[in-house]
Design an enzyme around this catalytic site. Structure first.
Site, PDB file in Angstrom:
ATOM      1  N   HIS A 229     -30.555 -67.017  68.825  1.00 43.71           N
ATOM      2  CA  HIS A 229     -29.588 -65.988  69.228  1.00 43.71           C
ATOM      3  C   HIS A 229     -30.107 -64.590  68.868  1.00 43.71           C
ATOM      4  CE1 HIS A 229     -25.472 -64.373  70.002  1.00 43.71           C
ATOM      5  NE2 HIS A 229     -25.852 -63.486  69.090  1.00 43.71           N
ATOM      6  N   GLU A 230     -30.467 -64.420  67.610  1.00 45.23           N
ATOM      7  CA  GLU A 230     -30.955 -63.102  67.178  1.00 45.23           C
ATOM      8  C   GLU A 230     -32.274 -62.768  67.887  1.00 45.23           C
ATOM      9  OE1 GLU A 230     -28.939 -61.190  65.727  1.00 45.23           O
ATOM     10  OE2 GLU A 230     -27.501 -62.767  65.218  1.00 45.23           O
TER      11      GLU A 230
ATOM     12  N   HIS B  29     -31.540 -61.154  71.172  1.00 45.82           N
ATOM     13  CA  HIS B  29     -31.227 -59.723  71.008  1.00 45.82           C
ATOM     14  C   HIS B  29     -32.524 -58.926  70.819  1.00 45.82           C
ATOM     15  CE1 HIS B  29     -26.862 -59.541  70.857  1.00 45.82           C
ATOM     16  NE2 HIS B  29     -26.781 -60.491  69.936  1.00 45.82           N
TER      17      HIS B  29
ATOM     18  N   GLU C 268     -25.456 -58.953  74.360  1.00 49.11           N
ATOM     19  CA  GLU C 268     -25.073 -60.312  73.985  1.00 49.11           C
ATOM     20  C   GLU C 268     -25.543 -61.319  75.044  1.00 49.11           C
ATOM     21  OE1 GLU C 268     -23.926 -60.969  71.076  1.00 49.11           O
ATOM     22  OE2 GLU C 268     -23.050 -62.968  71.184  1.00 49.11           O
TER      23      GLU C 268
END
Ligand code: MG
Length: 484
Positions: free
Chosen positions: A248-249, A252, A278
């Site tokens: 997820h990070e 980003h 996001e």
């Protein structure tokens, strides 16, 4: 402003990762001073004059025009707030955060209620100062998702709710939940950390332009061009937490690593919006990381770190990481129920800002909505209305970005499959970068040049349509749960 912002990001990153606890006093003084400098520059009369001269100047490059647009908006919104109020809110915010933390620990809403009432009142005043056309909440949404309004949210939420609520019920009553035993067990933390690093390398995260550090609440921060840092956390009994947190990070971070240097100097490195940012994390975490082709490639890599997975099939892993279950806590929610958690919050926020919902009624309204959307009632407020930090910080209007990220990602994924018909085979064979390159070409390289709706139209030829997300989860989870 770009330079000060970079320094503030670095101080913030250090504070959360490596700063010794007693350094906080000196650090707060430096951060506070730089924040003040940054604010003063953003409302400086000279800046106002430059912006006035440059707004509407079509001889500027498209990047410069976008920079003038964003700075102008920020300038006007900041100028609209009386400076005494800004200081007053800053004081109330630190009190509210402390009260919230205590209230959550004791699961006692009454500790937070007076300060939350204050924060809601400030937010309502801010909405009035910012201005809006239809609904006061619109004035706040603009900070997080330019162009988003209550009216638009309604057209997104209603069809979503009509489809997702009954679908959740069907999965629970008619479906067969996947077996999660393949991913259960205890997993050495340092091995997990090395595996997360490998997963980041696989998705193209550049460790020459970034770092990976441990924190209790993972985040990604951009210090500047070629310096985009990821943080993560690992739980011994929860293998997927560190893997999906990292992906997820990483999603980003790829967005920021994929922006050209010029956008940093023009303050366009924040991306098109919080929701679009996001979407890039969800693309990597869910559309890629929770897919069967990914597991076909990643299963032997996982087994290289944890040999007990040598005999577990990619299909079994794919099913085990895709369990749908109503839960109390948003951050632990699965792909299907996640957006329902957001809808609940957005509706309560809009009601609070419009004055239609009173703070005292929040715990009851929260629990009623949980029952209506997810069929479960939180046993206490810590697992209900007190779970998120956002309201104590005065972040009203932030939550919808999380949902939009999921919706944008699904709509982009449809276009990706049109552009790359053999995507699944390529991912299964390890060519993950084919997906990342598409994201770089279509999303990352533009940073904040386009507004979110412009960007979606440019990429997919249409504005956001939540039907793509509904189709995605219905197809995927009907298959996993064996629904016909
Ligand atoms: Mg995120």
């Amino acid at each position: 402003m770009s330079v000060i912002s970079s320094a503030l990001s670095l101080l913030g990153w250090d504070q959360q990762t490596h700063m010794p606890p007693r350094g906080i006093v000196a650090r707060s003084q430096v951060s506070g001073r730089l924040t003040k400098n940054m604010f003063e520059l953003s409302v400086a009369p000279e800046l106002g004059e430059y912006l006035e001269a440059l707004e509407g100047d079509r001889s500027l490059s498209i990047e410069e025009q976008a920079s003038v647009r964003d700075l102008g908006k920020q300038y006007r919104r900041r100028k609209a707030i009386p400076s005494e109020l800004i200081e007053e809110v800053a004081v109330a915010r630190s009190q509210a955060q402390a009260a919230w933390a205590q209230a959550r620990e004791k699961s006692d809403f009454s500790i937070f209620q007076p300060l939350l009432t204050k924060m809601v009142d400030y937010a309502r005043r801010f909405a009035d100062y910012f201005g809006y056309e239809e609904h006061p909440y619109d004035g706040l949404l603009e900070d997080y998702e330019p162009g988003l309004t209550v009216a638009k949210l309604k057209t997104i939420n209603e069809p979503l709710r009509e489809q997702l609520v009954p679908f959740m019920k069907r999965l629970a009553t008619e479906g067969t939940a996947p077996d999660t035993t393949p991913i259960e067990g205890s997993f050495d933390i340092d091995t997990q950390r090395r595996m997360a690093r490998r997963a980041l390398e696989i998705v193209g995260y550049d460790f020459e332009s970034g770092t990976l550090d441990d924190v209790p609440h993972p985040f990604t921060t951009t210090i500047g061009f070629n310096d985009v840092r990821v943080t993560n956390r690992y739980l011994e009994n929860h293998l997927t937490s560190g893997l999906y947190g990292g992906l997820h990070e990483g999603g980003h971070a790829l967005y920021n690593q994929g922006m050209p240097e010029s956008l940093y100097h023009l303050l366009l490195n924040g991306g098109a919006s919080n929701g679009i940012h996001e979407s890039q994390s969800r693309m990597v975490e869910n559309q890629l990381g929770r897919s069967l082709p990914f597991w076909k490639y990643f299963q032997p890599i996982l087994a290289g770190f944890f040999p007990q997975f040598s005999d577990v099939t990619p299909e079994a892993l794919y099913r085990a990481v895709n369990v749908v279950e109503p839960s109390f806590i948003r951050v632990e929610a699965d792909e299907v129920s996640y957006n329902l958690h957001i809808m609940l919050r957005a509706e309560l926020e809009a009601g609070l800002i419009a004055g239609e919902i009173q703070v005292a009624d929040l715990p009851r309204r929260w629990n009623e909505a949980m029952e209506q959307y997810l069929g479960i009632t939180p046993p206490n407020d810590a697992l209900g209305v007190l779970q998120d930090v956002h309201w104590s910080m005065g972040y009203f209007g932030y939550f919808p970005s999380y949902m939009l990220g999921n919706l944008y990602a699904s709509q982009m994924a449809v276009k990706i499959r049109q552009d790359l018909p053999d995507l699944d085979e390529r991912i299964a064979s390890g060519d993950i970068l084919v997906l990342i390159d598409w994201m770089r070409m279509n999303v990352h390289q533009f940073g904040g040049i386009y507004q979110p709706d412009e960007l979606m139209n440019k990429i997919t030829g249409a504005s956001l349509d939540s039907a793509h997300f509904v189709r995605y989860v219905q197809e995927k989870y009907s298959d996993i749960y064996g629904l016909s």
